[in-house]
Design a protein around this motif. Structure first.
Motif, short mmCIF file in Angstrom:
data_model
loop_
_atom_site.label_atom_id
_atom_site.label_comp_id
_atom_site.label_asym_id
_atom_site.label_seq_id
_atom_site.Cartn_x
_atom_site.Cartn_y
_atom_site.Cartn_z
N VAL A 1 0.81 -1.22 0.00
CA VAL A 1 0.00 0.00 0.00
C VAL A 1 0.85 1.27 0.00
O VAL A 1 0.53 2.24 -0.71
N ASP A 2 1.93 1.28 0.74
CA ASP A 2 2.71 2.50 0.93
C ASP A 2 3.24 3.07 -0.39
O ASP A 2 3.95 2.38 -1.13
N GLY A 3 2.87 4.29 -0.69
CA GLY A 3 3.36 4.98 -1.88
C GLY A 3 2.81 4.48 -3.19
O GLY A 3 3.29 4.90 -4.25
N ALA A 4 1.80 3.62 -3.17
CA ALA A 4 1.29 3.02 -4.40
C ALA A 4 0.50 4.02 -5.23
O ALA A 4 -0.20 4.89 -4.70
N ALA B 1 -10.16 -13.82 2.32
CA ALA B 1 -8.89 -13.14 2.58
C ALA B 1 -9.07 -11.63 2.60
O ALA B 1 -8.36 -10.92 3.34
N VAL B 2 -10.00 -11.11 1.80
CA VAL B 2 -10.30 -9.67 1.84
C VAL B 2 -10.80 -9.29 3.23
O VAL B 2 -10.38 -8.27 3.80
N ASP C 1 -7.44 -0.93 9.01
CA ASP C 1 -6.91 0.41 8.73
C ASP C 1 -5.85 0.41 7.63
O ASP C 1 -5.15 1.39 7.44
N LEU C 2 -5.78 -0.67 6.87
CA LEU C 2 -4.71 -0.82 5.89
C LEU C 2 -4.71 0.30 4.86
O LEU C 2 -3.66 0.77 4.42
N ASN D 1 -17.05 -2.35 1.21
CA ASN D 1 -17.45 -2.22 2.61
C ASN D 1 -16.40 -2.82 3.54
O ASN D 1 -16.19 -2.33 4.66
N GLN D 2 -15.75 -3.89 3.10
CA GLN D 2 -14.74 -4.54 3.93
C GLN D 2 -13.50 -3.68 4.11
O GLN D 2 -12.92 -3.63 5.20
N ILE D 3 -13.08 -2.99 3.05
CA ILE D 3 -11.82 -2.25 3.12
C ILE D 3 -12.00 -0.76 3.40
O ILE D 3 -11.03 -0.04 3.59
N GLY D 4 -13.25 -0.29 3.40
CA GLY D 4 -13.51 1.08 3.77
C GLY D 4 -13.35 2.10 2.67
O GLY D 4 -13.24 3.30 2.95
N ARG D 5 -13.35 1.67 1.41
CA ARG D 5 -13.32 2.62 0.30
C ARG D 5 -13.83 1.92 -0.96
O ARG D 5 -13.69 0.70 -1.11
#
Length: 248
Positions: free
Chosen positions: A55-58, A69-70, A76-77, A117-121
């Protein structure tokens, strides 16, 4: 682009290979980072990382993991991921075959809305309506007659354009299939699902989808696949999908 990919299976691994070969900075992870992941990354020219490293800087994130797995991803990823970075969901829901039943999806919630809904976006839905073998070997240059098309659904038009550019880059004609709430039109057992249609055929198939019908018939997928035998030819799978997913 810096592209982070969750999952190195048939779809995620193929996308990682193609995107790394195209010169993108590809970072990959899976549920159990290991020497096997490291070896695959070295082979294709990607970087093995943990979930946060993806995720960082992507500039783009690709989720190519089963739905269970999702649900296990850290809540908060994606909290600090800029709003303009697309998160692409390539997944499909296969209850009774690979996935446990998910009540909300069984009740009609579009699969990628559930993922959102699972990942918040909100995500962009892409690469789920072509077979892994098609993704690996079916890409063609722009303008090739009967170039295979891939549906792309989502709410953010700028993000959608970025993803459609990647679809084009790996060899397929992107077709805008509407909003994320309309992404049920490209779920398993719909007329556009894994049939290797061209652009016009894909648009027609999306329009022929009937809400709720695929959810009622996807239970036949194990029977459909079993009828093809243990090692079906790609052409036979496509023919079977075209027959079984055709509108009544």
């Amino acid at each position: 682009m810096k592209i982070g990919i969750f999952g190195t299976g048939n779809i995620g691994g193929t996308l990682a290979r193609k995107l790394a070969a195209a010169g993108h900075d590809v970072r990959i992870t899976n549920s159990k980072p290991s020497e096997k992941l490291n070896a695959f990354a070295a082979d294709i020219g990607a970087t093995p990382v943990d979930a946060q490293g993806v995720v960082d800087g992507a500039d783009m994130i690709i989720l190519s993991i089963p739905f269970p797995a999702v649900a296990e991803l850290p809540q908060d990823l994606f909290a600090n991921l800029p709003a303009n970075v697309p998160v692409v969901d390539t997944g499909n829901y296969y209850p009774g075959m690979r996935d446990p039943h998910i009540a909300a999806i069984d009740d009609g919630l579009p699969e990628s809305v559930w993922v959102s809904n699972q990942i918040g976006r909100r995500v962009i839905k892409a690469f789920n309506n072509i077979l892994a073998a098609t993704l690996a070997d079916g890409g063609r240059p722009v303008g090739t007659p009967d170039r295979i098309a891939a549906a792309v659904a989502g709410d953010d038009e700028a993000q959608k354009r970025i993803v459609m550019g990647i679809v084009d880059e790996v060899g397929f004609d992107p077709v805008d299939s509407g909003s994320l709430d309309e992404s049920w039109r490209q779920q398993p057992s719909t007329p556009v699902y894994c049939c290797d249609w061209n652009v016009e055929e894909t648009r027609k198939a999306l329009g022929q989808a009937v809400k709720g019908k695929a959810a009622a018939t996807r239970g036949k997928l194990p029977e459909q696949f079993a009828a093809l035998g243990p090692n079906p030819k790609h052409a036979d799978v496509i023919a079977s999908n075209r027959e079984n997913n055709a509108p009544a």
